[in-house]
Design a protein around this motif. Structure first.
Motif, PDB file in Angstrom:
ATOM      1  N   TYR A  78      10.934  -4.285   2.721  1.00 13.96           N
ATOM      2  CA  TYR A  78       9.865  -5.236   3.057  1.00 13.96           C
ATOM      3  C   TYR A  78       8.589  -4.939   2.272  1.00 13.96           C
ATOM      4  O   TYR A  78       8.003  -5.833   1.641  1.00 13.96           O
ATOM      5  N   TYR A  79       8.148  -3.670   2.287  1.00 14.81           N
ATOM      6  CA  TYR A  79       6.871  -3.330   1.660  1.00 14.81           C
ATOM      7  C   TYR A  79       6.939  -3.338   0.141  1.00 14.81           C
ATOM      8  O   TYR A  79       5.921  -3.571  -0.524  1.00 14.81           O
ATOM      9  N   THR A  80       8.108  -3.093  -0.438  1.00 11.48           N
ATOM     10  CA  THR A  80       8.236  -3.181  -1.899  1.00 11.48           C
ATOM     11  C   THR A  80       7.968  -4.604  -2.348  1.00 11.48           C
ATOM     12  O   THR A  80       7.213  -4.847  -3.303  1.00 11.48           O
ATOM     13  N   ASP A  81       8.548  -5.562  -1.631  1.00 17.18           N
ATOM     14  CA  ASP A  81       8.341  -6.975  -1.957  1.00 17.18           C
ATOM     15  C   ASP A  81       6.886  -7.379  -1.720  1.00 17.18           C
ATOM     16  O   ASP A  81       6.271  -8.077  -2.544  1.00 17.18           O
ATOM     17  N   LYS A  82       6.312  -6.923  -0.616  1.00 16.44           N
ATOM     18  CA  LYS A  82       4.925  -7.273  -0.296  1.00 16.44           C
ATOM     19  C   LYS A  82       3.941  -6.693  -1.311  1.00 16.44           C
ATOM     20  O   LYS A  82       2.961  -7.327  -1.684  1.00 16.44           O
ATOM     21  N   LYS A  83       4.197  -5.456  -1.756  1.00 14.03           N
ATOM     22  CA  LYS A  83       3.282  -4.798  -2.696  1.00 14.03           C
ATOM     23  C   LYS A  83       3.220  -5.538  -4.030  1.00 14.03           C
ATOM     24  O   LYS A  83       2.177  -5.638  -4.671  1.00 14.03           O
ATOM     25  N   VAL A  84       4.367  -6.073  -4.435  1.00 14.54           N
ATOM     26  CA  VAL A  84       4.421  -6.828  -5.696  1.00 14.54           C
ATOM     27  C   VAL A  84       3.537  -8.065  -5.598  1.00 14.54           C
ATOM     28  O   VAL A  84       2.856  -8.440  -6.549  1.00 14.54           O
ATOM     29  N   ARG A  85       3.504  -8.674  -4.414  1.00 11.94           N
ATOM     30  CA  ARG A  85       2.749  -9.922  -4.235  1.00 11.94           C
ATOM     31  C   ARG A  85       1.273  -9.702  -3.951  1.00 11.94           C
ATOM     32  O   ARG A  85       0.438 -10.533  -4.276  1.00 11.94           O
ATOM     33  N   SER A  86       0.941  -8.596  -3.291  1.00 16.39           N
ATOM     34  CA  SER A  86      -0.462  -8.385  -2.900  1.00 16.39           C
ATOM     35  C   SER A  86      -0.799  -6.898  -2.862  1.00 16.39           C
ATOM     36  O   SER A  86      -0.045  -6.097  -2.311  1.00 16.39           O
ATOM     37  N   SER A  87      -1.969  -6.532  -3.413  1.00 17.43           N
ATOM     38  CA  SER A  87      -2.399  -5.133  -3.463  1.00 17.43           C
ATOM     39  C   SER A  87      -2.815  -4.609  -2.084  1.00 17.43           C
ATOM     40  O   SER A  87      -2.930  -3.403  -1.895  1.00 17.43           O
ATOM     41  N   GLN A  88      -3.039  -5.520  -1.117  1.00 19.02           N
ATOM     42  CA  GLN A  88      -3.492  -5.077   0.206  1.00 19.02           C
ATOM     43  C   GLN A  88      -2.422  -4.251   0.923  1.00 19.02           C
ATOM     44  O   GLN A  88      -2.704  -3.574   1.910  1.00 19.02           O
ATOM     45  N   SER A 122      -0.769  -1.789  -0.549  1.00 16.50           N
ATOM     46  CA  SER A 122      -0.584  -0.535  -1.296  1.00 16.50           C
ATOM     47  C   SER A 122      -0.558   0.679  -0.383  1.00 16.50           C
ATOM     48  O   SER A 122       0.292   1.559  -0.521  1.00 16.50           O
ATOM     49  N   PHE A 123      -1.496   0.747   0.562  1.00 18.05           N
ATOM     50  CA  PHE A 123      -1.564   1.925   1.434  1.00 18.05           C
ATOM     51  C   PHE A 123      -0.312   2.035   2.300  1.00 18.05           C
ATOM     52  O   PHE A 123       0.265   3.121   2.441  1.00 18.05           O
ATOM     53  N   SER A 124       0.119   0.901   2.882  1.00 19.71           N
ATOM     54  CA  SER A 124       1.332   0.914   3.710  1.00 19.71           C
ATOM     55  C   SER A 124       2.533   1.354   2.880  1.00 19.71           C
ATOM     56  O   SER A 124       3.382   2.130   3.347  1.00 19.71           O
ATOM     57  N   TYR A 125       2.607   0.870   1.645  1.00 21.98           N
ATOM     58  CA  TYR A 125       3.707   1.227   0.759  1.00 21.98           C
ATOM     59  C   TYR A 125       3.693   2.724   0.451  1.00 21.98           C
ATOM     60  O   TYR A 125       4.726   3.395   0.474  1.00 21.98           O
ATOM     61  N   GLN A 126       2.499   3.268   0.209  1.00 19.10           N
ATOM     62  CA  GLN A 126       2.384   4.689  -0.132  1.00 19.10           C
ATOM     63  C   GLN A 126       2.730   5.588   1.069  1.00 19.10           C
ATOM     64  O   GLN A 126       3.406   6.606   0.906  1.00 19.10           O
ATOM     65  N   THR A 127       2.267   5.222   2.255  1.00 20.08           N
ATOM     66  CA  THR A 127       2.606   6.035   3.435  1.00 20.08           C
ATOM     67  C   THR A 127       4.099   5.984   3.718  1.00 20.08           C
ATOM     68  O   THR A 127       4.688   6.970   4.181  1.00 20.08           O
ATOM     69  N   LEU A 128       4.728   4.850   3.409  1.00 17.53           N
ATOM     70  CA  LEU A 128       6.177   4.733   3.568  1.00 17.53           C
ATOM     71  C   LEU A 128       6.897   5.651   2.574  1.00 17.53           C
ATOM     72  O   LEU A 128       7.866   6.329   2.935  1.00 17.53           O
ATOM     73  N   LEU A 129       6.427   5.693   1.331  1.00 15.20           N
ATOM     74  CA  LEU A 129       7.017   6.591   0.334  1.00 15.20           C
ATOM     75  C   LEU A 129       6.902   8.047   0.790  1.00 15.20           C
ATOM     76  O   LEU A 129       7.834   8.844   0.616  1.00 15.20           O
TER      77      LEU A 129
END
Length: 558
Positions: free
Chosen positions: A158-168, A170-177
């Motif tokens: 979910y967050y990989t797709d969202k990050k591509v579309r919007s920079s907002q 980024s933090f959620s994506y990084q905490t998930l990583l």
């Protein structure tokens, strides 16, 4: 301008502006509080349920423990029947975090799951955010890393797709990583941990997220310890530690000292290992919070001081190790396994007793100190026995309740209509016309059938007015024919209905006690719990737990 006038002025501001001012002063509670308070006051004046819920939510962020829970419960009550994309889901999620902070992990997960189920309908961001919170709790607090990893993977898509579309995002994506890297590290799948640490490192560096960037460096340092690269691990940890301290991240400061100690342990540098394990203990003394991942320093310290003949420090860390087990074993399943595997509890008690006796002979500690330690062991043993007996009695009461409910339901199926047999001696005792008694008994039967007792505002006067009769007549008839006071009569009806409802409807078992209280006609959780215990001899939380674990119950019976 007075404070009161300032407060009145704040309520004139738009909601969005009040919310912006609240977040602009993040981590400054005295400045945030007037904006949150004004937000709720404004919403109450306008009777706007969603905004009232949001005002309560903001105030919960500034409150501790039970006060925060009360604000969140109010937010749930305001919006429970609305289809708002944020509430009451945000309030349930907030309760999850409060319970997590209190070490009440079952309650935390229960509330996260409610938030997740609500958010799934109309707020996918919150749905995956809550799923991530559940994964973190299961991984870090309960040691259920494999289960958490599956949740992390769901969120990643979910967050990989969202990050591509919007920079907002980024933090959620990084905490998930970071969650993925940490889970793979815990499972000793080191190459996968390194992959996600590197990915997170470059992502956080690109967005200048310095705090989380330091966490990826620290995590890879810990991962290198599992690979046996102890000096490289120390280099990484030493780079990350100053930044983590700068951001006042006490939990990860403890982690950094722990892994520093583990690296020195790998290099056979006992003095540095001991020094850093002691730092871990000092942070625990301040925060009173530690997870199973960081426990193994205590056996190391115990063994170190035992080899050196330092009985005082040996006893100190042995006692601390046992205290952590006593406080946390209900929450940390992995800690219990670790204790049994590495330092069996009966052996700990015997070792502690031996130390006490040795120190007594050498006159190192006073007689009263020894007596106090022995008393602790006696009290702990007695309390354990008491808990065992209590649980056994509770289980017997639960089985009796279930048997009675089954018999009651069978009887009600066989008897569709209730008939009344007027007892002549009772009629003479209360001095009321037989026909009137019959009428009131029929009305009481209808009252029970239509579940009028679920109305929290019901009183004997309200019921008498509905029956178009005198409240003294209703009171006497209830006393004689129901053989209880009016309040007992109403509460017993509510609890009987609650027992059947909880048995038949699994969805209700996910509710908080406060929500169940409202569902069954009580004004608050305390009055519901008290009435439930008086009627059944067990607490509602225990009844729900037993209903949710039929397999365990069957196994216990066998």
């Amino acid at each position: 301008m007075t404070a009161q006038a300032a407060k009145r002025d704040l309520t004139k501001l738009p909601y969005q502006q009040l919310k912006n001012l609240f977040w602009e002063n993040e981590k400054n509670t005295p400045k945030q509080f007037p904006y949150a308070s004004a937000y709720l006051t404004k919403a109450k004046k306008e009777n706007n349920p969603v905004e009232k819920a949001r005002g309560c939510f903001l105030l919960s962020l500034l409150s501790e423990s039970n006060k925060a829970l009360r604000y969140l419960d109010s937010a749930i009550v305001y919006t429970k029947n609305l289809n708002d994309p944020k509430f009451p889901a945000y309030a349930y999620s907030g309760k999850g975090f409060v319970y997590k902070k209190q070490f009440k992990y079952k309650e935390a997960i229960d509330n996260f799951l409610i938030a997740e189920n609500i958010a799934k309908k109309n707020n996918l961001d919150l749905y995956y955010d809550t799923k991530f919170s559940i994964a973190v709790l299961r991984s870090e607090e309960l040691g259920e890393v494999k289960e958490a990893l599956n949740l992390y993977k769901e969120c990643l898509m979910y967050y990989t797709d969202k990050k591509v579309r919007s920079s907002q995002y980024s933090f959620s994506y990084q905490t998930l990583l970071f969650g993925l890297a940490d889970a793979y590290k815990a499972l000793n799948i080191n190459d996968s941990a390194t992959y996600y640490n590197k990915l997170g490192y470059f992502e956080s560096k690109a967005t200048k997220s310095n705090h989380i960037n330091a966490l990826f460096i620290l995590n890879e340092g810990a991962n290198k310890i599992f690979k046996g690269n102890f000096r490289e691990a120390l280099d990484s940890i030493n780079k990350a530690l100053p930044k983590i301290i700068f951001y006042k991240d006490k939990g990860n400061t403890l982690a950094a000292y722990y892994y520093t100690a583990k690296a020195y342990e790998g290099l056979d540098n006992k003095n540095e290992a001991v020094k850093n394990f002691i730092k871990v203990d000092s942070i625990y003394n301040i925060n009173k919070r530690i997870t199973p991942e960081f426990i193994s320093g205590y056996p190391y310290l115990i063994s170190h001081y035992k080899r050196n003949g330092d009985k005082l420090n040996q006893l100190k860390y042995l006692t601390k190790y046992m205290q952590i087990d006593s406080v946390l074993q209900n929450n940390y399943k992995e800690l219990t396994k670790k204790l049994q595997k590495e330092y069996d509890t009966p052996y700990l008690i015997q070792e502690k007793e031996n130390l006490i006796q040795s120190l007594k002979k050498e006159n190192i500690i006073s007689y009263w100190g020894i007596a106090f330690l022995i008393l602790i062991i006696i009290i702990t043993t007695g309390f354990g026995f008491y808990q065992f007996k209590l649980k056994k009695n509770y289980h017997k009461r639960f089985e009796k309740i279930m048997q009675r409910l089954a018999e009651s339901n069978e009887a009600s199926n066989q008897q569709k209509e209730q008939s009344f047999e007027i007892n002549k001696s009772k009629t003479d005792t209360i001095g009321i016309n037989e026909e009137l008694i019959n009428q009131i008994l029929k009305k009481l039967a209808e009252f029970e059938k239509t579940k009028g007792f679920l109305d929290a505002a019901i009183t004997i006067q309200v019921l008498s007015d509905t029956f178009e009769t005198n409240n003294k007549y209703v009171s006497k008839i209830v006393n004689v024919y129901k053989e209880k006071t009016f309040i007992q009569y109403i509460n017993d009806l509510r609890i009987e209905y609650a027992l059947n409802s909880l048995k038949e409807k699994s969805k209700l078992r996910k509710y908080t006690i406060q929500a169940l209280a409202l569902e069954f006609g009580f004004n608050n959780a305390e009055s519901f719990s008290a009435a439930f215990y008086k009627k059944t001899g067990i607490k509602p939380t225990y009844f729900i737990k037993q209903l949710e674990a039929p397999k365990t119950q069957t196994a216990n019976k066998q």
